[in-house]
Design an enzyme around this catalytic site. Structure first.
Site, PDB file in Angstrom:
ATOM      1  N   HIS A 315      -9.847  -0.692   9.235  1.00  0.00           N
ATOM      2  CA  HIS A 315     -10.631   0.484   9.616  1.00  0.00           C
ATOM      3  C   HIS A 315     -12.063   0.056   9.821  1.00  0.00           C
ATOM      4  O   HIS A 315     -12.557  -0.829   9.118  1.00  0.00           O
ATOM      5  CB  HIS A 315     -10.559   1.546   8.508  1.00  0.00           C
ATOM      6  CG  HIS A 315     -10.973   2.898   8.972  1.00  0.00           C
ATOM      7  ND1 HIS A 315     -12.280   3.289   9.013  1.00  0.00           N
ATOM      8  CD2 HIS A 315     -10.239   3.927   9.433  1.00  0.00           C
ATOM      9  CE1 HIS A 315     -12.335   4.528   9.478  1.00  0.00           C
ATOM     10  NE2 HIS A 315     -11.110   4.935   9.752  1.00  0.00           N
ATOM     11  N   ASP A 374      -2.986   6.347   8.858  1.00  0.00           N
ATOM     12  CA  ASP A 374      -1.820   6.360   9.740  1.00  0.00           C
ATOM     13  C   ASP A 374      -0.638   5.579   9.195  1.00  0.00           C
ATOM     14  O   ASP A 374       0.468   5.681   9.720  1.00  0.00           O
ATOM     15  CB  ASP A 374      -2.197   5.773  11.111  1.00  0.00           C
ATOM     16  CG  ASP A 374      -3.127   6.693  11.865  1.00  0.00           C
ATOM     17  OD1 ASP A 374      -2.928   7.902  11.771  1.00  0.00           O
ATOM     18  OD2 ASP A 374      -4.051   6.193  12.528  1.00  0.00           O
TER      19      ASP A 374
HETATM   20  N1  ACO Z   1      -4.153  -6.595  11.863  1.00  0.00           N
HETATM   21  C1  ACO Z   1      -4.605  -7.870  11.924  1.00  0.00           C
HETATM   22  N2  ACO Z   1      -5.907  -8.195  12.006  1.00  0.00           N
HETATM   23  C2  ACO Z   1      -6.787  -7.191  12.026  1.00  0.00           C
HETATM   24  C3  ACO Z   1      -6.403  -5.842  11.962  1.00  0.00           C
HETATM   25  C4  ACO Z   1      -5.014  -5.552  11.869  1.00  0.00           C
HETATM   26  N3  ACO Z   1      -4.587  -4.307  11.797  1.00  0.00           N
HETATM   27  N4  ACO Z   1      -7.491  -5.053  11.989  1.00  0.00           N
HETATM   28  C5  ACO Z   1      -8.543  -5.879  12.092  1.00  0.00           C
HETATM   29  N5  ACO Z   1      -8.129  -7.165  12.095  1.00  0.00           N
HETATM   30  C6  ACO Z   1      -8.985  -8.361  12.131  1.00  0.00           C
HETATM   31  C7  ACO Z   1      -9.501  -8.616  13.540  1.00  0.00           C
HETATM   32  O1  ACO Z   1      -8.684  -9.509  14.246  1.00  0.00           O
HETATM   33  C8  ACO Z   1     -10.880  -9.172  13.276  1.00  0.00           C
HETATM   34  O2  ACO Z   1     -10.750 -10.521  12.936  1.00  0.00           O
HETATM   35  P1  ACO Z   1     -11.928 -11.569  13.369  1.00  0.00           P
HETATM   36  O3  ACO Z   1     -13.150 -11.132  12.632  1.00  0.00           O
HETATM   37  O4  ACO Z   1     -11.398 -12.884  12.905  1.00  0.00           O
HETATM   38  O5  ACO Z   1     -12.061 -11.461  14.840  1.00  0.00           O
HETATM   39  C9  ACO Z   1     -11.339  -8.451  12.004  1.00  0.00           C
HETATM   40  O6  ACO Z   1     -10.133  -8.058  11.333  1.00  0.00           O
HETATM   41  C10 ACO Z   1     -12.192  -7.219  12.288  1.00  0.00           C
HETATM   42  O7  ACO Z   1     -11.476  -6.398  13.224  1.00  0.00           O
HETATM   43  P2  ACO Z   1     -12.177  -5.584  14.365  1.00  0.00           P
HETATM   44  O8  ACO Z   1     -11.177  -5.248  15.408  1.00  0.00           O
HETATM   45  O9  ACO Z   1     -13.424  -6.284  14.794  1.00  0.00           O
HETATM   46  O10 ACO Z   1     -12.599  -4.284  13.551  1.00  0.00           O
HETATM   47  P3  ACO Z   1     -12.958  -2.884  14.175  1.00  0.00           P
HETATM   48  O11 ACO Z   1     -13.760  -2.190  13.139  1.00  0.00           O
HETATM   49  O12 ACO Z   1     -13.563  -3.040  15.525  1.00  0.00           O
HETATM   50  O13 ACO Z   1     -11.536  -2.196  14.381  1.00  0.00           O
HETATM   51  C11 ACO Z   1      -9.537  -0.998  13.952  1.00  0.00           C
HETATM   52  C12 ACO Z   1     -10.985  -1.296  13.487  1.00  0.00           C
HETATM   53  C13 ACO Z   1      -9.524  -0.653  15.448  1.00  0.00           C
HETATM   54  C14 ACO Z   1      -9.021   0.209  13.184  1.00  0.00           C
HETATM   55  C15 ACO Z   1      -8.676  -2.253  13.671  1.00  0.00           C
HETATM   56  O14 ACO Z   1      -8.650  -2.518  12.288  1.00  0.00           O
HETATM   57  C16 ACO Z   1      -7.254  -2.101  14.209  1.00  0.00           C
HETATM   58  O15 ACO Z   1      -7.005  -2.380  15.379  1.00  0.00           O
HETATM   59  N6  ACO Z   1      -6.282  -1.625  13.349  1.00  0.00           N
HETATM   60  C17 ACO Z   1      -4.943  -1.357  13.800  1.00  0.00           C
HETATM   61  C18 ACO Z   1      -4.902  -0.014  14.512  1.00  0.00           C
HETATM   62  C19 ACO Z   1      -5.030   1.158  13.558  1.00  0.00           C
HETATM   63  O16 ACO Z   1      -4.379   1.213  12.523  1.00  0.00           O
HETATM   64  N7  ACO Z   1      -5.854   2.142  13.956  1.00  0.00           N
HETATM   65  C20 ACO Z   1      -6.047   3.377  13.189  1.00  0.00           C
HETATM   66  C21 ACO Z   1      -7.444   3.486  12.684  1.00  0.00           C
HETATM   67  S1  ACO Z   1      -7.602   4.876  11.642  1.00  0.00           S
HETATM   68  C22 ACO Z   1      -7.732   6.173  12.679  1.00  0.00           C
HETATM   69  O17 ACO Z   1      -8.206   6.145  13.774  1.00  0.00           O
HETATM   70  C23 ACO Z   1      -7.172   7.399  12.194  1.00  0.00           C
END
Ligand code: ACO
Length: 439
Positions: A315, A374
């Site tokens: 998140h 979620d």
């Molecule tokens: N699985 C694996 N790796 C992940 C995940 C995941 N679910 N989420 C983040 N990471 C990693 C990224 O690869 C990144 O790694 P890096 O620093 O080596 O590049 C690091 O963690 C940070 O991730 P970002 O994408 O930069 O974080 P951001 O804050 O932009 O994204 C998000 C947050 C979109 C929720 C992300 O965690 C994700 O895609 N999760 C899966 C989708 C999800 O569950 N979305 C629901 C969110 S809650 C809502 O809207 C109700």
């Protein structure tokens, strides 16, 4: 380039241009709780520079009194009340009243509020023909974006945003009509007749009835399912300046009518990185299929060259357990147990094992990736009988009150202006048009 200026004032920082040595003092504003913010509103005028923050990771886009999140501690509060308390002791109408009006209702206010909402549950009959324009296999979110946007063509008497009464009526209409629209989208997709709202039922009961009852036989609303539905609505009601809420505020900042603004919020919510994740979680769990395949998917999630991510994990704000996920997991156990389908529903066990393994894995620990709201919601919704495609539509029903409360807060703010970010231009400059275009 910036450093806090402790000598001059606790309430400012000094920005130093290391090239020219020039300095500017920028005010710092305290909230009631949470990180302080550097007020950069005059930055461009005084320095000729913009700030650069794609993804808004360090930008407060507004001030707000509605919702507070402490992502490090895993705290979510609406108007100062913890989400766990609201989910345990209140119903969705209480939370709607709280978000919209600032306080929980007393019994008189509750009766009036429920009346105000139920008064608007029906849709203009003409809208039935609007539904019929869609293909039966349309995604419910596609239908929601279209139908909600179309409300502004049907309810002209509540689109003048300068009139507080019209704003209030539009707010009530949005909260009241969203379950009707979502249920109709579902009914249309399965080829069943639309079921009209029943104002003798609670918000959650009415939604279940419109979704699952058919004219041919009696439908008994399970109190367990109604309570679970209500709790799901509470847990999704608002989440400060997330992508869809920011979209609503941005659309609304131009003076667009509330129906159009909420339609834009629905469009933003649809994406898999936001509200679409609940759908993606269920698909992922089904694809994993059995516990012995979990390590394979964990490895994929960690592989930088594989676009796969563990859906329902991570998140932007929470670097701790999402408090909503905790309540959702508890609710999930209750629903499956009370429906007596725990054994037939292996996905809950699979999800819990996936969570356990991920939370012990260095990659997820280091990046502070925890289950979000979620992760468990899809399992409950599936147990309740909703098809996967409806999951995000349900999220939209619940989030509508948050969107509309945030929209109202913005419109009522005397200082609000059109939202117009700037950019760091990296394109061509001063190109000559080719001769062939000049003739
Ligand atoms: N699985 C694996 N790796 C992940 C995940 C995941 N679910 N989420 C983040 N990471 C990693 C990224 O690869 C990144 O790694 P890096 O620093 O080596 O590049 C690091 O963690 C940070 O991730 P970002 O994408 O930069 O974080 P951001 O804050 O932009 O994204 C998000 C947050 C979109 C929720 C992300 O965690 C994700 O895609 N999760 C899966 C989708 C999800 O569950 N979305 C629901 C969110 S809650 C809502 O809207 C109700």
């Amino acid at each position: 380039m910036t450093n806090a200026n402790s000598e001059k004032s606790q309430n400012s920082v000094t920005l130093t241009d290391n090239q020219s040595g020039q300095q500017w003092e920028l005010p710092v504003i305290d909230g009631t709780v949470g990180p302080r913010v550097i007020d950069i509103r005059k930055l461009y005028g005084e320095t000729g520079m913009f700030t650069y923050d794609p993804g808004f990771t360090s930008t407060a886009s507004c001030d707000s009194e509605i919702t507070y999140i402490d992502g490090d501690k895993g705290i979510l509060m609406h108007r100062g009340y913890r989400i766990e308390d609201l989910a345990e002791h209140c119903d969705f109408m209480d939370v709607c009243h709280l978000l919209l009006n600032g306080d929980l209702p007393d019994s008189k206010q509750k009766t009036k509020f429920e009346h105000d909402i139920t008064y608007h549950t029906m849709l203009h009959e003409q809208m039935i023909y609007f539904f019929r324009g869609f293909r039966r296999d349309s995604h419910p979110m596609a239908v929601m974006v279209g139908v909600v946007g179309a409300l502004s063509a049907f309810y002209h008497d509540s689109t003048d945003i300068t009139d507080p009464h019209q704003r209030m009526v539009a707010s009530h209409r949005m909260i009241a009509k969203m379950p009707t629209i979502a249920a109709m989208a579902y009914k249309y997709s399965v080829g069943q007749p639309f079921v009209y709202p029943r104002n003798d039922l609670s918000y959650a009961e009415n939604f279940l009835n419109m979704t699952f009852s058919v004219p041919a036989e009696e439908y008994k609303i399970s109190p367990t399912l109604a309570r679970a539905m209500d709790r799901i609505f509470i847990l999704h009601a608002d989440h400060e300046q997330n992508a869809s809420t920011s979209t609503v505020r941005l659309a609304g900042s131009s003076g667009a009518n509330p129906f159009a603004c909420i339609a834009s919020g629905i469009a933003s919510l649809w994406g898999p990185a936001h509200g679409g994740a609940n759908e993606a979680v269920l698909r992922m769990l089904q694809e994993i299929g059995s516990k012995d395949r979990i390590p394979e998917f964990i490895e994929r999630a960690k592989d930088k060259n594989d676009p796969f991510r563990l859906m329902g994990f991570g998140h932007r704000v929470y670097k701790n357990y999402d408090p909503r996920a905790k309540v959702m997991q508890k609710s999930c156990h209750e629903v499956l147990d009370e429906l007596g389908i725990r054994k037939q529903e292996p996905l809950l066990d699979l999800a819990m094992e996936l969570e356990r393994i991920a939370l012990e894995d260095d990659f997820f620990v280091e990046k502070k990736l925890f289950p979000n709201v979620d992760f468990y919601s899809g399992i409950i919704l599936k147990a309740m009988g909703f098809p996967t495609s409806m999951f995000t539509a349900l999220f939209a029903v619940a989030r509508t009150v948050g969107w509309i409360a945030q929209w109202n807060e913005m419109v009522e703010d005397p200082n609000h202006r059109i939202s117009r970010p700037r950019q760091l231009y990296q394109g061509n400059t001063g190109r000559e048009l080719p001769e062939s275009f000049k003739s």
